[in-house]
Design a protein around this motif. Structure first.
Motif, mmCIF file in Angstrom:
data_model
loop_
_atom_site.group_PDB
_atom_site.id
_atom_site.type_symbol
_atom_site.label_atom_id
_atom_site.label_comp_id
_atom_site.label_asym_id
_atom_site.label_seq_id
_atom_site.Cartn_x
_atom_site.Cartn_y
_atom_site.Cartn_z
ATOM 1 N N TRP A 334 60.072 36.719 34.568
ATOM 2 C CA TRP A 334 60.553 37.727 35.520
ATOM 3 C C TRP A 334 61.786 37.219 36.257
ATOM 4 C CZ3 TRP A 334 61.389 37.949 40.769
ATOM 5 C CH2 TRP A 334 61.587 39.221 41.313
ATOM 6 N N CYS A 335 61.770 35.961 36.696
ATOM 7 C CA CYS A 335 62.922 35.394 37.397
ATOM 8 C C CYS A 335 64.145 35.351 36.482
ATOM 9 C CB CYS A 335 62.590 33.991 37.908
ATOM 10 S SG CYS A 335 61.358 33.943 39.229
ATOM 11 N N VAL A 336 63.935 35.002 35.220
ATOM 12 C CA VAL A 336 65.046 34.941 34.275
ATOM 13 C C VAL A 336 65.646 36.327 34.075
ATOM 14 C CG1 VAL A 336 65.660 34.482 31.869
ATOM 15 C CG2 VAL A 336 64.227 32.868 33.116
ATOM 16 N N ASP A 337 64.801 37.348 33.963
ATOM 17 C CA ASP A 337 65.300 38.717 33.790
ATOM 18 C C ASP A 337 66.107 39.170 35.000
ATOM 19 O OD1 ASP A 337 64.091 38.802 31.330
ATOM 20 O OD2 ASP A 337 62.254 39.775 32.069
ATOM 21 N N MET A 338 65.639 38.829 36.205
ATOM 22 C CA MET A 338 66.367 39.212 37.404
ATOM 23 C C MET A 338 67.729 38.518 37.472
ATOM 24 S SD MET A 338 64.642 41.442 39.149
ATOM 25 C CE MET A 338 64.197 42.133 37.545
ATOM 26 N N VAL A 339 67.752 37.249 37.116
ATOM 27 C CA VAL A 339 69.008 36.502 37.178
ATOM 28 C C VAL A 339 70.001 37.021 36.146
ATOM 29 C CG1 VAL A 339 70.031 34.223 36.813
ATOM 30 C CG2 VAL A 339 67.956 34.443 38.173
ATOM 31 N N LYS A 340 69.508 37.396 34.968
ATOM 32 C CA LYS A 340 70.400 37.906 33.925
ATOM 33 C C LYS A 340 71.107 39.188 34.340
ATOM 34 C CE LYS A 340 68.190 35.923 29.824
ATOM 35 N NZ LYS A 340 67.435 36.221 28.579
ATOM 36 N N SER A 341 70.491 39.970 35.203
ATOM 37 C CA SER A 341 71.087 41.230 35.638
ATOM 38 C C SER A 341 71.873 41.087 36.934
ATOM 39 C CB SER A 341 69.996 42.287 35.827
ATOM 40 O OG SER A 341 69.060 41.864 36.810
ATOM 41 N N SER A 342 72.135 39.851 37.367
ATOM 42 C CA SER A 342 72.849 39.611 38.614
ATOM 43 C C SER A 342 74.183 38.946 38.325
ATOM 44 C CB SER A 342 72.008 38.733 39.551
ATOM 45 O OG SER A 342 71.920 37.417 39.036
ATOM 46 N N GLN A 343 74.874 38.558 39.386
ATOM 47 C CA GLN A 343 76.160 37.883 39.249
ATOM 48 C C GLN A 343 76.004 36.438 38.792
ATOM 49 O OE1 GLN A 343 78.063 37.298 43.086
ATOM 50 N NE2 GLN A 343 76.095 37.502 44.144
ATOM 51 N N TYR A 344 74.767 35.932 38.781
ATOM 52 C CA TYR A 344 74.504 34.553 38.376
ATOM 53 C C TYR A 344 73.919 34.507 36.961
ATOM 54 C CZ TYR A 344 74.865 33.898 43.425
ATOM 55 O OH TYR A 344 75.296 33.896 44.720
ATOM 56 N N VAL A 345 74.524 35.247 36.051
ATOM 57 C CA VAL A 345 73.981 35.337 34.700
ATOM 58 C C VAL A 345 74.008 33.982 33.993
ATOM 59 C CG1 VAL A 345 76.226 35.958 33.750
ATOM 60 C CG2 VAL A 345 74.147 36.647 32.552
ATOM 61 N N ASP A 346 74.940 33.104 34.392
ATOM 62 C CA ASP A 346 75.011 31.787 33.756
ATOM 63 C C ASP A 346 73.803 30.919 34.087
ATOM 64 O OD1 ASP A 346 77.433 32.512 32.722
ATOM 65 O OD2 ASP A 346 78.607 31.586 34.334
#
Length: 749
Positions: A334-346
């Motif tokens: 879940w955390c990975v999915d949220m980060v992928k859709s944010s400005q911190y995709v890296d």
């Protein structure tokens, strides 16, 4: 004609002032007369060609300073002292800064008194008084003189003439926080918040953040959450969002943790314009601008802010992943999915990598391997990192072929990866290809001179290659980098026992519970024949690691040599638990019972050994002797068993000799799993002189000639030392069975 010039009073004062501000004009000037005092002077004739020269205006010595001038000078001195105090504080000279602040306070008080005496009390500078008091309070706080600082702040706050004095309650609250008076701190923070208008939004946000942090220190997480949520709704920032997640984790609110994490990754950093640091194709002159700004302080500040934000997000994700879902894997996804859709995709790849590392810490190696293998199709940087971890993981599992394969994969993805090069060298080191291993370690050091692992392994490699000078050089360099590394110090042990002891003492000072270092110290002191020190360090080593056979063996031998056999039993029993298939430890326990005079316990121990090892010849010999000595009827049964075992041993040896002519000596007595009856081994050489003085061959458990029944035995502890005689009767220490009548079945065939 002479020109008459009339000087007014203002013009005369102007000249005087010019002389005051330029003291270099105080020297004597010729060509002037004293008629200036009359208000006029005669100049030269009119000369448009400049043939004659008009003399400069006369200068006179300055009159006495006026009271206003003296006050102005005093004010300047006070301001200079304040500046000096601030400069000293910025340079770290806190005591000097405080002295300057006190001197400024004294000068300011003298100035106020002078103004009051001169009747100019209405012209007292409140700004100067405010600056003096504020600087003095700050310097008291910097020197941790908190009561004095609070008194100085209180003078400013209570004075209604200082319009902005109320905001200094923040400084007072900060002091109360340092004194752990949290209730008083919160009260002052709130009072300062009430006095600051909404126009100063940034200052109000910082005060509210301080209030939330104080609530955290008090353990009132609900109140802290209220403060942090208000800040995140008004003016969100990274630090407050991270603190909010920590507080929600403390209270265990899963849903609000998810919302707080979403707010955290959506906080704008204000550094989105990264294109300004790259050259423009349309404007070639932009290269000079980029060169000037790419390493300036503003760019460095932006990079630091981005690094801080990424660290907070990574930490928060690792923290809440096991708490927001039923399993760690689900929460991490879940955390990975949220980060992928944010400005911190890296950061998504880094989160998945940390997920694999957490699996390793949880010793879930299968999940870790599966997670790391998913990176094989990612970009080179992530692929190299995953392959490096996989290589080291397989190396720990001793699957060296797979470790070597993934080390090659990591190097192919990133040839300058020092960790991958180090892993490659490790696989070659295990295969004893030390020359090639050294090449990879050197390559890792060339790519990253701070790779201490490669330097340590290179030292070990040189040691294996007998290049002791190069090995010592590596470990000395490493010791200069890692001053408190016990492993490096241990590798620096020299051949000189005294230097080795000094080096080990440094190791013990850093890691006092290292059993290997303690045992090595005991061994060194034993080689120096300092038995008391050796005994001390061996005992400490046994206390921290009670399963070291060498240490147990030495301690047991020490007590036997000191004729305290009953104390040696404890250590030999521990050795029996560690190596239950080694019959020699159980024989030593029984011998200790016999030599301490506890014959019933010794007989019981020998019987127990016979049940476990029915073919052990030495045990049967002890049983025959003890039963005969104690007059027991079982002596005949054990003698018959001894005779049968001797015959079986003779037949076994004949078969071995016929099948393998010229082979090594036959197998020793005892069961198939007990190899301790053949030889005591190399460790036996480290025992005391009593145990090393065993008569006969190096195989103390070897049976006698099979042609004749021999009921004699050799004590595995060696001959008993004679105790000092204290006037008692002579005690028989060796049993003499020469006059014993043996049965017909014990006679030679």
């Amino acid at each position: 004609e002479h020109v008459t010039v009339h000087l007014s009073v203002e013009e005369y004062d102007l000249y005087s002032g010019y002389n005051d501000y330029n003291p270099t004009f105080d020297s004597e000037v010729t060509g002037y007369t004293s008629f200036l005092t009359r208000g006029e002077f005669k100049g030269p004739t009119f000369d448009p060609l400049g043939q004659s020269r008009l003399p400069a205006p006369p200068l006179e010595e300055k009159n006495e300073e006026t009271p206003e001038e003296k006050i102005r000078i005093l004010e300047k001195k006070v301001n200079d002292l304040i500046d000096d105090s601030c400069v000293a504080q910025s340079m770290g000279a806190l005591q000097l800064a405080l002295e300057k602040a006190k001197e400024a306070g004294r000068r300011e008080k003298a100035l106020v008194r002078k103004q009051e005496l001169s009747g100019n009390g209405d012209h007292i500078s409140l700004d100067l008084t405010y600056s003096v008091l504020l600087n003095l309070a700050n310097q008291y706080a910097n020197n941790e003189m908190y009561p004095e600082a609070l008194n100085s702040y209180q003078v400013i706050v209570k004075n209604k003439m200082f319009s902005n004095g109320g905001c200094l309650r923040v400084n007072m609250a900060n002091i109360y926080v340092k004194q752990k008076n949290y209730l008083k701190a919160i009260k002052l923070y709130r009072m300062a918040l009430d006095e600051i208008s909404n126009a100063h939004k940034e200052l109000r946000i910082k005060i509210m953040q301080n209030i939330g942090l104080v609530f955290v220190r008090m353990g009132q997480y609900s109140d802290a959450i209220t403060s942090f949520e208000h800040i995140m709704s008004e003016s969100p920032n990274i630090k407050t969002g991270f603190c909010l997640i920590l507080c929600l984790y403390a209270v265990g609110d899963e849903e609000r943790m998810k919302k707080a994490f979403q707010k955290l990754i959506s906080v704008p950093l204000g550094i989105d314009d990264e294109d300004k640091y790259f050259p423009s194709i349309d404007d070639p002159s932009s290269d000079m601008v980029i060169e000037a700004i790419k390493n300036d302080k503003l760019h460095q500040m932006e990079k630091d802010l981005k690094v801080l934000a990424e660290r907070y997000i990574m930490t928060a994700a690792k923290l809440i992943a096991p708490a927001i879902e039923t399993s760690f894997a689900t929460g991490s996804d879940w955390c990975v999915d949220m980060v992928k859709s944010s400005q911190y995709v890296d950061l998504a790849n880094d989160l998945e990598m940390s997920k694999a590392i957490i699996y390793l810490r949880q010793k879930d190696f299968n999940q870790a391997v599966e997670t790391l293998k998913t990176f094989e199709k990612k970009d080179s940087r992530v692929k190299s990192a995953a392959a490096t971890n996989l290589s080291f993981l397989y190396f720990l599992e001793k699957d060296y072929d797979q470790a070597d394969r993934y080390a090659d994969l990591a190097m192919n993805a990133d040839h300058y990866n020092p960790a991958a090069l180090n892993n490659k060298g490790n696989t070659l080191f295990i295969k004893q290809d030390y020359e090639r291993a050294a090449v990879f370690y050197k390559e890792a050091l060339r790519n990253d001179s701070s790779c201490t692992e490669a330097l340590y392994n290179l030292g070990l490699t040189y040691k294996k290659l007998d290049h002791l000078e190069e090995s010592l050089e590596c470990f000395l360099k490493l010791h200069a980098i890692l001053r408190t590394s016990a492993q490096v110090m241990y590798q620096l042990l020299l051949e000189d026992p005294q230097q080795a002891i000094e080096c080990l003492m440094q190791v013990i000072s850093i890691t006092p519970s290292d059993p290997q270092a303690l045992a090595k110290l005991g061994e060194l002191y034993d080689s120096e024949r300092d038995k008391s020190q050796a005994f001390q360090y061996y005992c400490e080593s046994f206390r921290y690691f009670p399963t070291n056979i060498d240490v147990i063996e030495w301690l047991g031998a020490y007590y036997i040599e000191a004729q305290f056999c009953e104390k040696a039993i404890r250590y030999f029993e521990r050795a029996t638990l560690i190596q239950p298939t080694q019959v020699k430890w159980q024989l030593m326990v029984a011998s200790c019972y016999r030599r301490s005079g506890n014959y019933p316990k010794a007989l019981e121990t020998y019987k127990d050994i016979h049940r476990k090892f029915p073919e052990n010849v030495e045990c049967l010999r002890f049983l025959v002797r003890l039963c005969a000595d104690m007059g027991l009827k079982e002596v005949q049964d054990y003698a018959n068993k001894l005779k049968k075992v001797e015959k079986m041993k003779e037949i076994r040896e004949q078969r071995l000799k016929s099948g393998r002519a010229g082979s090594a000596r036959g197998l020793g007595e005892g069961s198939a799993g007990s190899g301790g009856e053949q030889k005591i081994g190399a460790n036996w050489e480290r025992l005391s002189a009593t145990m090393r003085s065993l008569p006969g061959s190096n195989e103390p458990y070897e049976a006698s000639s099979p042609k004749e029944l021999d009921a004699s035995y050799v004590d595995p502890l060696g001959p008993e030392a004679e105790r000092p005689k204290m006037g008692a009767k002579n005690r028989v220490t060796d049993y003499d069975f020469a006059d014993e009548e043996l049965g017909e079945d014990l006679l030679p065939e």
